[in-house]
Each structure stands twice: as C-alpha cells, then as structure tokens.
Design a protein around this motif. Structure first.
Motif, PDB file in Angstrom:
ATOM      1  N   ASP A 174      -6.772  19.827  10.031  1.00 55.85           N
ATOM      2  CA  ASP A 174      -5.810  18.768   9.728  1.00 55.85           C
ATOM      3  C   ASP A 174      -6.322  17.370  10.042  1.00 55.85           C
ATOM      4  OD1 ASP A 174      -5.783  19.231  12.424  1.00 55.85           O
ATOM      5  OD2 ASP A 174      -3.611  19.383  12.637  1.00 55.85           O
ATOM      6  N   ARG A 200       0.161  21.248  15.961  1.00 54.64           N
ATOM      7  CA  ARG A 200      -1.026  21.041  15.134  1.00 54.64           C
ATOM      8  C   ARG A 200      -1.237  22.240  14.215  1.00 54.64           C
ATOM      9  NH1 ARG A 200      -5.007  17.642  17.116  1.00 54.64           N
ATOM     10  NH2 ARG A 200      -6.091  18.186  15.184  1.00 54.64           N
ATOM     11  N   TYR A 241      -6.819  23.909  14.443  1.00 57.01           N
ATOM     12  CA  TYR A 241      -6.842  23.318  15.783  1.00 57.01           C
ATOM     13  C   TYR A 241      -6.532  24.367  16.843  1.00 57.01           C
ATOM     14  CZ  TYR A 241      -5.324  20.748  19.896  1.00 57.01           C
ATOM     15  OH  TYR A 241      -5.189  20.304  21.187  1.00 57.01           O
TER      16      TYR A 241
END
Length: 403
Positions: A338, A353, A357
């Motif tokens: 992201d 997230r 991640y």
C-alpha cells in the motif's frame, strides 16, 4: 512498597470508582481541558493505574478494575495520554520504577510518564550482543556523583521522540557478565545522545540506533543497586512480554480481526483446506487471548514472572501464521504493497494497513521483545524446571540472578 488492599465488596469498589471518575470529570471538563492537565488530575485521583500505591497514581486495588475505569473515561470523551507513542514508558518503565525505584524516583518519574509529558524509550539491545542481553558492551564509569556512559544501542522504538530512556550498561567488566551490569534512567536530551533512524522491511523507520558518547547520568538516576542491573532488567522484560503478548483484547481483534475481515470480503479464494486452517488459527488465537486474561488475573497482586514468555511466544507465532495465511488467501493481490513512504510512525498498526504490511511487519514479532529461541529457553528452564544450558558464569547461581 505498601501491600495491596484486598477488596471484597465489588459493588462498593465500583461505586467508589464511579464517584472518583465523576469528580475528575466535574473538576476538569474533557471538552475544554488541556490533555496533560486532565491526565495529571486523573493520576492524582488514583485512576491512572488503580493497582499502584496511593499517591503514585493508584488506589492499591486489583488491577482488573482498570478496564472499568478506562471505559468510564472513554465514554466521557476524555483525552488520551499519548499511549500509542509511550508504550515503553507505560508498559515497561513504570512497573520497573514502581518495583525497583526509590521513593524519590517514583515521585519524580511516574506522574509525568503517565500524563504523557515525558516519553520513554528502551536502550537495551546492542549490535554485538544479539539476543544475549547480558553481553552488552556499553560502559558506564563512575565520575563523582555521575556516571559517564559510552556505547551504542539498536532497535530502539520511539528514540527520536523520547525524553527519557531505561538503559542497561556494564559498570564492572571484571565480573561475570550477568553480575557486572547496572540499570539507569538516561536523559535523551544529553548532547552526547545521537539518534539515527533504521529503515525496516516495511519501508518505515519505526526503530532507531542510538549512539552514546560521554553521556552523563547522575547516580540519582541509577535504578536499583550498582551491579544489580540484570535483576532489574528482568522486571522490565517480564512486563514487556505482558505488554506485547498479554494485552486485554476483545475476541477476534488485532491481527486475527484483520485476517478474518479479509476472509469475509474475499470469498472467491475459499477452499475447504483454507477454511480448516483459518478455524485452527482462530482457535489458537482465542486460546492465547484467554490465557493472557488468566495470567493478568494471576499477576494482579504482584509482578509478572517468567511465564510471560509463553504469551509473547504465542503472539509471535500466531501473528506470523495469520499474516502468511492472508497473503495466500489473496493470491496475486496480496503481493501489492500500500505505501512504501519513509515515515517514523508513532505506533504499529496491524489492523489499519494492508496485508503486505502485516506480513512483513509480523516477521519482527519473533525478534522484538525477546527472540522466540530465547523465550523457549526461559520457558524450559524457569517455568518447566528443565536442566539449564551449560554457562560460562559458573561462579554465579542463575536462580539468584533472576529471582
């Protein structure tokens, strides 16, 4: 330290807590009161850590009342105390100061720590010590009423924002390694302290390396006796494992909540085998959550012990397996990342997230807060009572160092 009050009338305790919370809210309306002032008032009312002694932010009652107090303040819209940035101070430094500090140190440090005026970091790990904390080389040399400290620390969360640090340094290199350590409180504004960010696999610089050059620490900031640093450090480490793996959490929260949300939103990749694996992981996570709750009850009247290693070990294993499962479920979509922006975050946010991640960040769970290998040794030797590994420090009784 005063003995904790045993409370037998839960309704009376509940009523007293409601009264105290209402008094704080009436004197300092959260809507127009500075956050620091509000937290100081809460501390003075004994509602910071209810299990701490009277006069030090507590009421000498069972710590299981803390979630009730927190919920009352949250419902009233009370401001926070920067807990997302000061986890080391609140979860590790504070209980260590309470257990091992002098009366003067408790009065000096606990109130500004709780209120978020002073942020803390942890100067333990070193580049050459690895998982062997007792092998630290940072030196502290006595100079009158001060100590002069030189060395390097690494993997230090929040060092770039911290005002104070808990520090382990070697004060007697002639003694066996576990016996030659002393525990200090270090002022991070000293001109000899230099902080440099460490960019991680995630792209962020959540951690730092810290260089200490002729840093001067007053002897008044020594926590515990000279040479007793290993015992004091174990108090910190046991509390750290509770802070990492033993937090109070609702069912299906944290990493598990994020992964089950992904499962419900991406039904195309479902197979019976994946469903079976997710259910097994769900059960493991729930068992770990309930075990953490049971342990919190057991340590409600004292300091956590070596059994906390199991909590942290389970947390790391389950987080890594869950994040790997999520990537497998998402397939090619799981390989997208992201945001690779270089930032220095205030906290680790597994739920907020993306899956990439979570997968990368979870790799550090089995290293930070004690490696899984070291934790298994602690469980084997200090919980199960299995024979200890052969040690070079044969003139020191291991049980005397960690009791």
């Amino acid at each position: 330290m005063p003995q904790r009050t045993v409370t037998t009338n839960s309704e009376a305790v509940r009523a007293d807590l409601r009264r105290r919370v209402r008094a704080v809210l009436a004197a300092d309306d959260p809507a127009d009161t500075d956050a620091v002032r509000f937290q100081q008032a809460r501390f003075d009312a004994g509602l910071a850590w209810v299990h701490f002694p009277v006069g030090l932010g507590g009421m000498d009652i069972d710590r299981e009342w803390q979630p009730y107090v927190d919920a009352l303040f949250e419902h009233a819209g009370a401001p926070g105390n920067r807990a997302e940035l000061n986890g080391i101070g609140l979860g590790m430094a504070a209980p260590t100061i309470l257990a091992c500090g002098s009366d003067d140190q408790r009065r000096r440090f606990l109130r500004p720590l709780w209120s978020g005026v002073e942020i803390w970091c942890q100067l333990f790990s070193e580049p050459d010590a690895g998982s062997d904390l007792a092998a630290v080389r940072t030196r502290a040399v006595r100079d009158g009423d001060d100590w002069i400290v030189n060395g390097q620390k690494v993997w230090t969360s929040a060092a770039h924002a911290a005002h104070l640090a808990i520090l382990i340094a070697r004060t007697d290199p002639g003694r066996p390694k576990h016996a030659g350590l002393t525990y200090f409180i270090c002022d991070m504004s000293d001109p000899g302290v230099r902080v440099r960010p460490l960019r991680q696999l995630t792209g962020e610089a959540e951690f730092n390396e810290v260089f200490l050059t002729d840093v001067r620490i007053p002897d008044a900031n020594r926590l515990g006796a000279e040479g007793d640093g290993w015992r004091v450090a174990n108090t910190t480490l046991n509390n750290e494992r509770v802070a990492i793996g033993g937090r109070a959490a609702p069912r299906e929260s944290g990493m598990l909540g994020a992964v089950t949300r992904t499962w419900r939103e991406h039904t195309a990749g479902h197979t019976p085998e994946l469903q079976d694996r997710l259910l097994r992981l769900w059960v493991e996570a729930e068992a770990a959550r309930l075990s953490a709750a049971r342990l919190r009850q057991r340590v409600a009247t004292g300091q956590p012990g070596p059994e906390t290693a199991a909590l942290k070990l389970s947390f790391a294993r389950i987080s890594q397996r869950l994040s790997g499962f999520e990537l497998e479920l998402l397939g090619a979509d799981g390989l997208r990342y992201d945001d690779w922006t270089m930032v220095r975050p205030d906290r680790v946010d597994f739920a907020g997230r993306g899956a990439g991640y979570r997968y990368l960040r979870a790799k550090g769970n089995s290293i930070e807060g004690g490696t899984s290998e070291i934790l298994r040794n602690i469980i084997a030797e200090r919980v199960l009572g299995l024979p200890a590994e052969a040690r070079a420090d044969k003139d020191i009784a291991w049980k005397d160092l960690i009791r």
